[in-house]
Each structure stands twice: as C-alpha cells, then as structure tokens.
Scaffold this active site. Structure first.
Site, PDB file in Angstrom:
ATOM      1  N   LYS A  20      34.086   0.214  32.148  1.00 56.78           N
ATOM      2  CA  LYS A  20      34.113  -1.180  32.611  1.00 56.78           C
ATOM      3  C   LYS A  20      32.877  -1.462  33.485  1.00 56.78           C
ATOM      4  O   LYS A  20      32.166  -0.530  33.895  1.00 56.78           O
ATOM      5  CB  LYS A  20      35.414  -1.426  33.365  1.00 56.78           C
ATOM      6  CG  LYS A  20      36.663  -1.326  32.461  1.00 56.78           C
ATOM      7  CD  LYS A  20      37.945  -1.516  33.272  1.00 56.78           C
ATOM      8  CE  LYS A  20      39.183  -1.498  32.386  1.00 56.78           C
ATOM      9  NZ  LYS A  20      40.420  -1.694  33.173  1.00 56.78           N
ATOM     10  N   TYR A  60      42.502  -8.562  25.928  1.00 54.32           N
ATOM     11  CA  TYR A  60      43.602  -8.501  26.910  1.00 54.32           C
ATOM     12  C   TYR A  60      44.655  -9.590  26.680  1.00 54.32           C
ATOM     13  O   TYR A  60      45.355  -9.966  27.612  1.00 54.32           O
ATOM     14  CB  TYR A  60      43.032  -8.607  28.323  1.00 54.32           C
ATOM     15  CG  TYR A  60      42.410  -7.314  28.834  1.00 54.32           C
ATOM     16  CD1 TYR A  60      43.146  -6.133  28.909  1.00 54.32           C
ATOM     17  CD2 TYR A  60      41.086  -7.281  29.269  1.00 54.32           C
ATOM     18  CE1 TYR A  60      42.586  -4.949  29.389  1.00 54.32           C
ATOM     19  CE2 TYR A  60      40.513  -6.097  29.765  1.00 54.32           C
ATOM     20  CZ  TYR A  60      41.273  -4.934  29.813  1.00 54.32           C
ATOM     21  OH  TYR A  60      40.728  -3.774  30.292  1.00 54.32           O
ATOM     22  N   ASN A 123      39.147  -0.255  38.118  1.00 54.04           N
ATOM     23  CA  ASN A 123      39.588   1.087  37.721  1.00 54.04           C
ATOM     24  C   ASN A 123      38.705   1.747  36.658  1.00 54.04           C
ATOM     25  O   ASN A 123      39.139   2.663  35.968  1.00 54.04           O
ATOM     26  CB  ASN A 123      41.085   1.088  37.370  1.00 54.04           C
ATOM     27  CG  ASN A 123      41.421   0.200  36.198  1.00 54.04           C
ATOM     28  OD1 ASN A 123      40.528  -0.389  35.583  1.00 54.04           O
ATOM     29  ND2 ASN A 123      42.695   0.095  35.875  1.00 54.04           N
ATOM     30  N   HIS A 126      38.698   1.864  30.401  1.00 49.59           N
ATOM     31  CA  HIS A 126      39.804   1.418  29.549  1.00 49.59           C
ATOM     32  C   HIS A 126      40.062   2.446  28.461  1.00 49.59           C
ATOM     33  O   HIS A 126      39.125   3.060  27.953  1.00 49.59           O
ATOM     34  CB  HIS A 126      39.453   0.080  28.877  1.00 49.59           C
ATOM     35  CG  HIS A 126      40.385  -0.252  27.738  1.00 49.59           C
ATOM     36  ND1 HIS A 126      41.615  -0.827  27.940  1.00 49.59           N
ATOM     37  CD2 HIS A 126      40.297  -0.020  26.394  1.00 49.59           C
ATOM     38  CE1 HIS A 126      42.232  -0.959  26.764  1.00 49.59           C
ATOM     39  NE2 HIS A 126      41.454  -0.484  25.810  1.00 49.59           N
ATOM     40  N   GLU A 137      41.548  -2.592  18.603  1.00 53.93           N
ATOM     41  CA  GLU A 137      40.467  -2.748  19.574  1.00 53.93           C
ATOM     42  C   GLU A 137      39.114  -2.318  18.995  1.00 53.93           C
ATOM     43  O   GLU A 137      38.099  -2.974  19.235  1.00 53.93           O
ATOM     44  CB  GLU A 137      40.806  -1.969  20.855  1.00 53.93           C
ATOM     45  CG  GLU A 137      41.995  -2.601  21.586  1.00 53.93           C
ATOM     46  CD  GLU A 137      42.555  -1.738  22.720  1.00 53.93           C
ATOM     47  OE1 GLU A 137      41.985  -0.666  23.013  1.00 53.93           O
ATOM     48  OE2 GLU A 137      43.577  -2.148  23.313  1.00 53.93           O
TER      49      GLU A 137
END
Ligand code: IDP
Ligand code: MG
Length: 160
Positions: A20, A60, A123, A126, A137
């Site tokens: 990310k 998402y 975080n 992914h 995805e």
C-alpha cells in the site's frame, strides 16, 4: 527429466498482494517482497502503479458501506502502490498468515503487519482473502499479458 513440481500443479492458487502507499513511502517494498520470496512462493506479476479512484472503489466494494470507506479510498490512491501476483500451493491462506491481522497491534510479531505497522488505516500491505477473490483482484489490477509464467531454477528444492 526431474520436474516433480508439475505433479502439484492442480492445487496451485494465485493471490493478489499489494504494498500500500504507506509501505512504498516508508521504503518497505523490498522487505515486503522478500517475505514472500523467501517463503518459496513464485512471483508471477509485479508493477509500481498509481491507482485510480474507480479501481480502489471496485477493489474494496464489499466495504463501501463502512464509515471508513472514503478514508480508505483516499489512502489507497494517495501514492503509488506495488501490485504483485504470487502463485503456489496454499498461497492465499499462507500469505494472509505472513501478512498478519488487519489491526497491526493485534498482528503477531514475525508477520509483516506485526513487525512493520501500528494502525489499521496504515497497515502497509493487502492480500486476497480467498482463491476466488485472488482471481477477481488479479483480473482487476493486471492486464492481459502482464503476468508471467516461468519455472524457478530452485523448483526441485522447493517442491518434492
Ligand atoms: P484485510 O486487509 O486484513 O483483509 P479488511 O477488513 O478486508 O482487512 O479491510 C480492508 C482494509 O480496509 C484494511 O486492510 C484497512 O486498510 C482498512 N480498514 C479496515 N478496517 C478499518 C478501520 O476500522 N479503520 C480504518 N481502516 C480500516
Ligand atoms: Mg480484506
């Protein structure tokens, strides 16, 4: 010829892993790639990419009703991400274990989030949560021809 890894090809899964924007900004790209590489999974796709808003929203979409959704979309589109495809037997669940719990404070030491992050909203990585979502995805983030099929030189030392 000794190619025993072909025997396991029926169980092979694919997962979408993404560093990310915070992971890219913090210089953690090599560290994160290294965790999956050292484990013995096979890298089949890799690119640095600035994610458009529409793609972040599609990726998402299951979280679109959550109060944090707008901030999540801002976060994911705030800078380049590193998109990866990884392949292997059991790679989806194993990658989730290597990544650790969504909240980095609850993630075990030794996991990526447990070692490298402190907040759910930052975080660093992914990973797809099921083989079906892995396929979904990868189709979203990679175009036809961007994934690469190859046999690692270490194949006989990874797979019996
Ligand atoms: P996962 O990434 O561990 O699969 P999900 O529940 O699928 O976790 O949530 C997707 C992402 O949305 C998380 O990794 C995190 O970046 C963000 N997120 C989830 N819950 C929260 C929250 O309560 N506050 C802020 N961001 C959140
Ligand atoms: Mg998830």
């Amino acid at each position: 010829i000794f190619l025993p890894h072909l025997v396991a090809s029926l169980e092979v899964e694919e997962t979408y892993i993404m560093v990310k924007p915070d992971g890219v900004q913090r210089g953690l790209v090599g560290e994160i790639i290294s965790r999956f590489e050292k484990k013995g999974f096979k890298l089949t796709g890799l690119k640095l990419f600035q994610c458009p808003k529409e793609l972040a929203e599609e990726h998402y979409k299951d979280l679109s009703a959550k109060p944090f959704f707008p901030k999540l979309i801002d976060y994911i589109t705030s800078g380049p991400v590193v998109c990866m495809a990884w392949e292997g037997v059991g790679v989806v669940a194993s990658a989730r274990k290597l990544i650790g719990a969504t909240n980095p404070l609850q993630a075990e030491p030794g996991t990526i989030r447990g070692d490298l992050a402190v907040q759910t909203g930052r975080n660093v990585v992914h990973g797809s949560d099921s083989p079906e979502n892995g396929k979904r995805e990868l189709a979203l983030w990679f175009k036809e021809g961007e994934l690469c099929q190859w046999t690692p030189a270490q194949a006989p030392w990874l797979w019996e």
